[in-house]
Design an enzyme around this catalytic site. Sequence first.
Site, PDB file in Angstrom:
ATOM      1  N   VAL A  90       0.871  -1.177   0.000  1.00  0.00           N
ATOM      2  CA  VAL A  90       0.000   0.000   0.000  1.00  0.00           C
ATOM      3  C   VAL A  90       0.909   1.227   0.000  1.00  0.00           C
ATOM      4  O   VAL A  90       1.709   1.403   0.923  1.00  0.00           O
ATOM      5  CB  VAL A  90      -0.925   0.028   1.236  1.00  0.00           C
ATOM      6  CG1 VAL A  90      -2.032   1.059   1.031  1.00  0.00           C
ATOM      7  CG2 VAL A  90      -1.528  -1.338   1.524  1.00  0.00           C
ATOM      8  N   HIS A  97      -6.822   6.297   0.752  1.00  0.00           N
ATOM      9  CA  HIS A  97      -7.354   5.250   1.636  1.00  0.00           C
ATOM     10  C   HIS A  97      -6.253   4.592   2.460  1.00  0.00           C
ATOM     11  O   HIS A  97      -6.503   3.611   3.150  1.00  0.00           O
ATOM     12  CB  HIS A  97      -7.992   4.127   0.803  1.00  0.00           C
ATOM     13  CG  HIS A  97      -9.195   4.518   0.032  1.00  0.00           C
ATOM     14  ND1 HIS A  97      -9.173   5.483  -0.943  1.00  0.00           N
ATOM     15  CD2 HIS A  97     -10.449   4.038   0.069  1.00  0.00           C
ATOM     16  CE1 HIS A  97     -10.387   5.590  -1.457  1.00  0.00           C
ATOM     17  NE2 HIS A  97     -11.176   4.730  -0.858  1.00  0.00           N
TER      18      HIS A  97
HETATM   19  N1  RBF Z   1      -4.861  -2.111  -2.342  1.00  0.00           N
HETATM   20  C1  RBF Z   1      -3.549  -2.336  -2.089  1.00  0.00           C
HETATM   21  O1  RBF Z   1      -3.162  -3.456  -1.785  1.00  0.00           O
HETATM   22  N2  RBF Z   1      -2.648  -1.314  -2.174  1.00  0.00           N
HETATM   23  C2  RBF Z   1      -3.012  -0.035  -2.492  1.00  0.00           C
HETATM   24  O2  RBF Z   1      -2.129   0.838  -2.565  1.00  0.00           O
HETATM   25  C3  RBF Z   1      -4.378   0.215  -2.738  1.00  0.00           C
HETATM   26  N3  RBF Z   1      -4.793   1.486  -3.037  1.00  0.00           N
HETATM   27  C4  RBF Z   1      -6.112   1.696  -3.246  1.00  0.00           C
HETATM   28  C5  RBF Z   1      -6.546   2.993  -3.542  1.00  0.00           C
HETATM   29  C6  RBF Z   1      -7.891   3.248  -3.763  1.00  0.00           C
HETATM   30  C7  RBF Z   1      -8.313   4.627  -4.083  1.00  0.00           C
HETATM   31  C8  RBF Z   1      -8.825   2.175  -3.695  1.00  0.00           C
HETATM   32  C9  RBF Z   1     -10.285   2.405  -3.916  1.00  0.00           C
HETATM   33  C10 RBF Z   1      -8.406   0.912  -3.413  1.00  0.00           C
HETATM   34  C11 RBF Z   1      -7.054   0.638  -3.195  1.00  0.00           C
HETATM   35  N4  RBF Z   1      -6.603  -0.649  -2.922  1.00  0.00           N
HETATM   36  C12 RBF Z   1      -5.283  -0.870  -2.673  1.00  0.00           C
HETATM   37  C13 RBF Z   1      -7.514  -1.820  -2.987  1.00  0.00           C
HETATM   38  C14 RBF Z   1      -8.113  -2.244  -1.650  1.00  0.00           C
HETATM   39  O3  RBF Z   1      -7.154  -2.951  -0.891  1.00  0.00           O
HETATM   40  C15 RBF Z   1      -9.324  -3.146  -1.908  1.00  0.00           C
HETATM   41  O4  RBF Z   1      -8.950  -4.219  -2.744  1.00  0.00           O
HETATM   42  C16 RBF Z   1     -10.475  -2.418  -2.580  1.00  0.00           C
HETATM   43  O5  RBF Z   1     -10.772  -1.232  -1.866  1.00  0.00           O
HETATM   44  C17 RBF Z   1     -11.730  -3.301  -2.633  1.00  0.00           C
HETATM   45  O6  RBF Z   1     -12.130  -3.673  -1.335  1.00  0.00           O
END
Ligand code: RBF
Length: 162
Positions: A90, A97
Amino acid sequence: MADKKKNLSEYDIHAVPEAKGMRFGIVVAEWNDEITFELCRGAIDTLKKHGVEDDDIDIHYVPGSFELPMGAQFVAETTKVDAVICLGCVIQGETRHFEFICNAAADGITNVGLKTNIPVIFGVLTPDTWQQAKDRAGGKHGNKGDEAAISAIKMVDLRRKL
Ligand code: RBF
């Protein structure tokens, strides 16, 4: 290990128990897959280096790090593994988020381990930038996947000894 040497792939090889016969599930987040697939490669290589057989490593994918706890719970409850390794990335600078996802992943992974009594390892990178992630996914600071694999082996060994 990494805290002393500042490299996620450096550790005292003599302090790692023999891992032949141990079974591991790996849950990999597909978000930032250029990074997470490299973490997975590192984890597999490290498990095998310490004696784990190919057939004793099961790999599963979830959409993002938010889903790692649920994926880990599915694996812990439905398959015969000794430990689950969760891998994700992340990037703070790229997601508003960030804190929701990191907190959910960290708390969720902790809870799955405590609930199932199977070690669940937090192999999630939480860097500020893409470059910092690359540096920790087989780059100049080593590979977080290697560190997660060593933690998993040590936790399985601890449980077996007690
Ligand atoms: N998931 C990650 O593993 N790493 C990220 O950096 C990451 N950034 C996200 C940014 C946004 C704006 C959104 C909506 C989701 C992101 N997700 C990321 C996905 C999150 O972990 C998850 O799979 C989704 O929100 C669906 O539940």
